[in-house]
Structure formats: C-alpha cells, structure tokens
Write a protein that holds these residues in place. Structure first.
Motif, PDB file in Angstrom:
ATOM      1  N   SER A  30       0.812  -1.140   0.127  1.00  0.00           N
ATOM      2  CA  SER A  30      -0.112   0.101   0.099  1.00  0.00           C
ATOM      3  C   SER A  30       0.683   1.118  -0.147  1.00  0.00           C
ATOM      4  O   SER A  30       0.526   2.138  -0.714  1.00  0.00           O
ATOM      5  CB  SER A  30      -0.987  -0.138   1.258  1.00  0.00           C
ATOM      6  N   LEU A  31       1.697   1.410   0.903  1.00  0.00           N
ATOM      7  CA  LEU A  31       2.845   2.363   0.959  1.00  0.00           C
ATOM      8  C   LEU A  31       3.496   2.578  -0.516  1.00  0.00           C
ATOM      9  O   LEU A  31       3.799   3.622  -0.987  1.00  0.00           O
ATOM     10  CB  LEU A  31       3.675   2.401   1.863  1.00  0.00           C
ATOM     11  N   GLY A  32       3.832   1.502  -1.097  1.00  0.00           N
ATOM     12  CA  GLY A  32       4.713   1.351  -2.345  1.00  0.00           C
ATOM     13  C   GLY A  32       3.645   1.821  -3.280  1.00  0.00           C
ATOM     14  O   GLY A  32       4.278   2.749  -4.444  1.00  0.00           O
ATOM     15  N   ILE A  33       2.494   1.612  -3.401  1.00  0.00           N
ATOM     16  CA  ILE A  33       1.768   2.069  -4.456  1.00  0.00           C
ATOM     17  C   ILE A  33       1.663   3.641  -4.442  1.00  0.00           C
ATOM     18  O   ILE A  33       1.517   4.491  -5.439  1.00  0.00           O
ATOM     19  CB  ILE A  33       0.308   1.384  -4.410  1.00  0.00           C
ATOM     20  N   LEU A  34       1.272   4.170  -3.075  1.00  0.00           N
ATOM     21  CA  LEU A  34       1.277   5.482  -3.030  1.00  0.00           C
ATOM     22  C   LEU A  34       2.326   6.263  -3.374  1.00  0.00           C
ATOM     23  O   LEU A  34       2.423   7.219  -4.216  1.00  0.00           O
ATOM     24  CB  LEU A  34       1.231   5.863  -1.486  1.00  0.00           C
ATOM     25  N   ARG A  35       3.612   5.739  -3.323  1.00  0.00           N
ATOM     26  CA  ARG A  35       5.055   6.185  -3.880  1.00  0.00           C
ATOM     27  C   ARG A  35       4.892   6.051  -5.480  1.00  0.00           C
ATOM     28  O   ARG A  35       5.537   6.763  -6.083  1.00  0.00           O
ATOM     29  CB  ARG A  35       5.991   5.471  -3.117  1.00  0.00           C
ATOM     30  N   ILE A  58      -5.473  -0.713 -13.174  1.00  0.00           N
ATOM     31  CA  ILE A  58      -5.387  -1.592 -11.813  1.00  0.00           C
ATOM     32  C   ILE A  58      -4.686  -0.682 -10.817  1.00  0.00           C
ATOM     33  O   ILE A  58      -5.087  -0.732  -9.730  1.00  0.00           O
ATOM     34  CB  ILE A  58      -4.659  -2.889 -12.254  1.00  0.00           C
ATOM     35  N   VAL A  59      -3.547  -0.209 -10.907  1.00  0.00           N
ATOM     36  CA  VAL A  59      -2.793   0.568 -10.093  1.00  0.00           C
ATOM     37  C   VAL A  59      -3.829   1.890  -9.612  1.00  0.00           C
ATOM     38  O   VAL A  59      -3.737   2.249  -8.442  1.00  0.00           O
ATOM     39  CB  VAL A  59      -1.590   1.282 -10.836  1.00  0.00           C
ATOM     40  N   ASN A  60      -4.339   2.462 -10.609  1.00  0.00           N
ATOM     41  CA  ASN A  60      -5.127   3.578 -10.036  1.00  0.00           C
ATOM     42  C   ASN A  60      -6.289   3.276  -9.512  1.00  0.00           C
ATOM     43  O   ASN A  60      -6.946   3.913  -8.534  1.00  0.00           O
ATOM     44  CB  ASN A  60      -5.553   4.327 -11.545  1.00  0.00           C
ATOM     45  N   ASP A  61      -7.097   2.123  -9.796  1.00  0.00           N
ATOM     46  CA  ASP A  61      -8.102   1.687  -9.008  1.00  0.00           C
ATOM     47  C   ASP A  61      -7.708   1.354  -7.631  1.00  0.00           C
ATOM     48  O   ASP A  61      -8.482   1.772  -6.682  1.00  0.00           O
ATOM     49  CB  ASP A  61      -8.896   0.337  -9.642  1.00  0.00           C
ATOM     50  N   TYR A  62      -6.562   0.596  -7.411  1.00  0.00           N
ATOM     51  CA  TYR A  62      -6.171   0.447  -6.213  1.00  0.00           C
ATOM     52  C   TYR A  62      -5.878   1.616  -5.240  1.00  0.00           C
ATOM     53  O   TYR A  62      -6.350   2.025  -4.179  1.00  0.00           O
ATOM     54  CB  TYR A  62      -4.896  -0.612  -6.281  1.00  0.00           C
ATOM     55  N   ARG A  67      -6.095   5.647  -0.809  1.00  0.00           N
ATOM     56  CA  ARG A  67      -5.525   6.819  -0.732  1.00  0.00           C
ATOM     57  C   ARG A  67      -6.181   7.552   0.378  1.00  0.00           C
ATOM     58  O   ARG A  67      -5.194   8.682   1.150  1.00  0.00           O
ATOM     59  CB  ARG A  67      -5.541   7.595  -2.030  1.00  0.00           C
ATOM     60  N   GLU A  68      -7.247   7.617   0.953  1.00  0.00           N
ATOM     61  CA  GLU A  68      -7.867   8.109   2.084  1.00  0.00           C
ATOM     62  C   GLU A  68      -7.751   7.292   3.264  1.00  0.00           C
ATOM     63  O   GLU A  68      -8.100   7.858   4.435  1.00  0.00           O
ATOM     64  CB  GLU A  68      -9.471   8.386   2.100  1.00  0.00           C
ATOM     65  N   LEU A  69      -7.020   6.171   3.309  1.00  0.00           N
ATOM     66  CA  LEU A  69      -6.740   5.464   4.299  1.00  0.00           C
ATOM     67  C   LEU A  69      -5.507   5.932   5.117  1.00  0.00           C
ATOM     68  O   LEU A  69      -4.582   6.262   4.437  1.00  0.00           O
ATOM     69  CB  LEU A  69      -6.862   3.842   4.001  1.00  0.00           C
ATOM     70  N   PRO A  70      -5.370   5.723   6.509  1.00  0.00           N
ATOM     71  CA  PRO A  70      -4.092   6.107   7.099  1.00  0.00           C
ATOM     72  C   PRO A  70      -3.220   5.204   6.724  1.00  0.00           C
ATOM     73  O   PRO A  70      -3.277   3.814   7.601  1.00  0.00           O
ATOM     74  CB  PRO A  70      -4.594   6.208   8.523  1.00  0.00           C
ATOM     75  N   ILE A  71      -1.933   5.695   5.971  1.00  0.00           N
ATOM     76  CA  ILE A  71      -0.977   4.341   5.840  1.00  0.00           C
ATOM     77  C   ILE A  71       0.625   4.868   6.360  1.00  0.00           C
ATOM     78  O   ILE A  71       1.219   4.153   6.681  1.00  0.00           O
ATOM     79  CB  ILE A  71      -0.681   4.208   4.240  1.00  0.00           C
ATOM     80  N   GLU A  72       0.605   6.187   6.309  1.00  0.00           N
ATOM     81  CA  GLU A  72       1.969   6.578   6.824  1.00  0.00           C
ATOM     82  C   GLU A  72       1.769   7.271   8.126  1.00  0.00           C
ATOM     83  O   GLU A  72       0.899   6.877   9.042  1.00  0.00           O
ATOM     84  CB  GLU A  72       2.430   7.638   5.817  1.00  0.00           C
ATOM     85  N   GLU A  73       2.421   8.265   8.321  1.00  0.00           N
ATOM     86  CA  GLU A  73       2.584   8.883   9.729  1.00  0.00           C
ATOM     87  C   GLU A  73       1.198   9.407  10.244  1.00  0.00           C
ATOM     88  O   GLU A  73       0.977   9.453  11.514  1.00  0.00           O
ATOM     89  CB  GLU A  73       3.452  10.336   9.862  1.00  0.00           C
ATOM     90  N   PRO A  80      -7.066   3.703  18.510  1.00  0.00           N
ATOM     91  CA  PRO A  80      -6.444   2.463  18.177  1.00  0.00           C
ATOM     92  C   PRO A  80      -7.709   1.672  17.756  1.00  0.00           C
ATOM     93  O   PRO A  80      -7.724   0.971  16.649  1.00  0.00           O
ATOM     94  CB  PRO A  80      -6.057   1.922  19.274  1.00  0.00           C
ATOM     95  N   ASP A  81      -8.863   1.771  17.911  1.00  0.00           N
ATOM     96  CA  ASP A  81      -9.990   0.944  17.570  1.00  0.00           C
ATOM     97  C   ASP A  81     -10.552   1.440  16.280  1.00  0.00           C
ATOM     98  O   ASP A  81     -10.853   0.433  15.429  1.00  0.00           O
ATOM     99  CB  ASP A  81     -11.210   1.051  18.628  1.00  0.00           C
ATOM    100  N   LYS A  82     -10.471   2.542  15.785  1.00  0.00           N
ATOM    101  CA  LYS A  82     -10.758   3.215  14.593  1.00  0.00           C
ATOM    102  C   LYS A  82      -9.783   2.754  13.462  1.00  0.00           C
ATOM    103  O   LYS A  82     -10.184   2.250  12.296  1.00  0.00           O
ATOM    104  CB  LYS A  82     -10.974   4.605  14.413  1.00  0.00           C
ATOM    105  N   LEU A  83      -8.505   2.650  13.878  1.00  0.00           N
ATOM    106  CA  LEU A  83      -7.367   2.468  12.958  1.00  0.00           C
ATOM    107  C   LEU A  83      -7.616   0.657  12.810  1.00  0.00           C
ATOM    108  O   LEU A  83      -7.204   0.531  11.457  1.00  0.00           O
ATOM    109  CB  LEU A  83      -5.958   2.284  13.846  1.00  0.00           C
ATOM    110  N   GLU A  84      -7.934   0.205  13.604  1.00  0.00           N
ATOM    111  CA  GLU A  84      -8.058  -1.465  13.462  1.00  0.00           C
ATOM    112  C   GLU A  84      -9.261  -1.684  12.290  1.00  0.00           C
ATOM    113  O   GLU A  84      -8.902  -2.443  11.576  1.00  0.00           O
ATOM    114  CB  GLU A  84      -8.369  -2.208  14.897  1.00  0.00           C
ATOM    115  N   LYS A  85      -9.922  -1.146  12.626  1.00  0.00           N
ATOM    116  CA  LYS A  85     -11.088  -1.241  11.530  1.00  0.00           C
ATOM    117  C   LYS A  85     -10.600  -0.870  10.046  1.00  0.00           C
ATOM    118  O   LYS A  85     -11.105  -1.360   9.052  1.00  0.00           O
ATOM    119  CB  LYS A  85     -12.404  -0.531  11.924  1.00  0.00           C
ATOM    120  N   LEU A  86      -9.854   0.193  10.186  1.00  0.00           N
ATOM    121  CA  LEU A  86      -9.402   0.847   8.800  1.00  0.00           C
ATOM    122  C   LEU A  86      -8.372  -0.092   8.457  1.00  0.00           C
ATOM    123  O   LEU A  86      -8.242  -0.380   7.265  1.00  0.00           O
ATOM    124  CB  LEU A  86      -9.043   2.085   8.841  1.00  0.00           C
ATOM    125  N   ASP A  87      -7.597  -0.516   9.077  1.00  0.00           N
ATOM    126  CA  ASP A  87      -6.656  -1.680   8.764  1.00  0.00           C
ATOM    127  C   ASP A  87      -7.077  -3.041   8.040  1.00  0.00           C
ATOM    128  O   ASP A  87      -6.568  -3.479   6.933  1.00  0.00           O
ATOM    129  CB  ASP A  87      -5.675  -2.151   9.861  1.00  0.00           C
TER     130      ASP A  87
END
Length: 113
Positions: A30-35, A58-62, A67-73, A80-87
């Motif tokens: 996921s982080l790699g595709i953002l980059r 395919i890359v754009n669809d993913y 892109r709106e999910l918390p992936i980096e900092e 934590p409970d919200k992050l678990e659901k998003l993960d």
C-alpha cells in the motif's frame, strides 16, 4: 566532469526502484503504490508512461480505494479501535489487488534488469 542524466532518466530510475522495493518486501504494497503513483505523475509530465492502459487502470483503481486510508505518519493521529477497522478494510482491498499488482511490479523489475 560527468554530467547528470536527463530528468526523465532519473524519474524512470526512481519508478523502477519503487517497484523493486515493493517486490522485495522492503516497502509494504500500500505504501509502495502511494509512492508509485507519485512517480507516475512526474513521468506523465515528461510524456513517459511505463504501464499499459490495463496496468494503469489496476494501479489507479487500487490507489483510489486506499488513498484516504491512514498508511503513513497520519496513523499516529487515529484512535486504536478506529485504526483497527481501517486496517481490516485496507487488508481486504490489498488482498483483492495484490496478485495483479505484483504481476505488474514484477514485470517492471524484470524488464529493467
């Protein structure tokens, strides 16, 4: 004195390096595709498109799905409970796209060798 390579060469090298870092497991998919999306943006500005139309879709669809999910900092700002659901959501999306994305990334790395 050696001259620096053209901008396009540097951008393409960065694109390939990003693909390689994902395929070797140095960077999470996921982080790699953002980059990779950032790399594609800059390459497009130079009229370089290293992906086929189908691969780009395919890359754009993913990317659009994660892109709106918390992936980096920004993960540090989430409860934590919200992050678990998003993960869990991220994992479902990634599981669905992983085979196709890895095929694309492996092609990029292989052709660059």
């Amino acid at each position: 004195m050696a001259k620096n390579p053209p901008k396009e060469v540097g951008l393409l090298r960065k694109f390939i390096s990003t693909a390689r870092s994902i395929t070797t497991g140095q960077v999470d998919l996921s982080l790699g595709i953002l980059r990779l999306e950032k790399n594609l943006f800059w390459l497009k500005g130079c009229d370089i498109n290293p992906l086929t139309t189908d691969e780009l879709k395919i890359v754009n669809d993913y990317y659009d799905r994660i892109r709106e999910l918390p992936i980096e900092e920004e993960r540090l700002a989430w409860a934590p409970d919200k992050l678990e659901k998003l993960d869990e959501k991220l994992e479902r999306i990634t599981t669905r796209y992983r085979p196709q994305l890895m095929e694309i990334l492996n092609r990029i790395v292989t052709e660059a060798s």
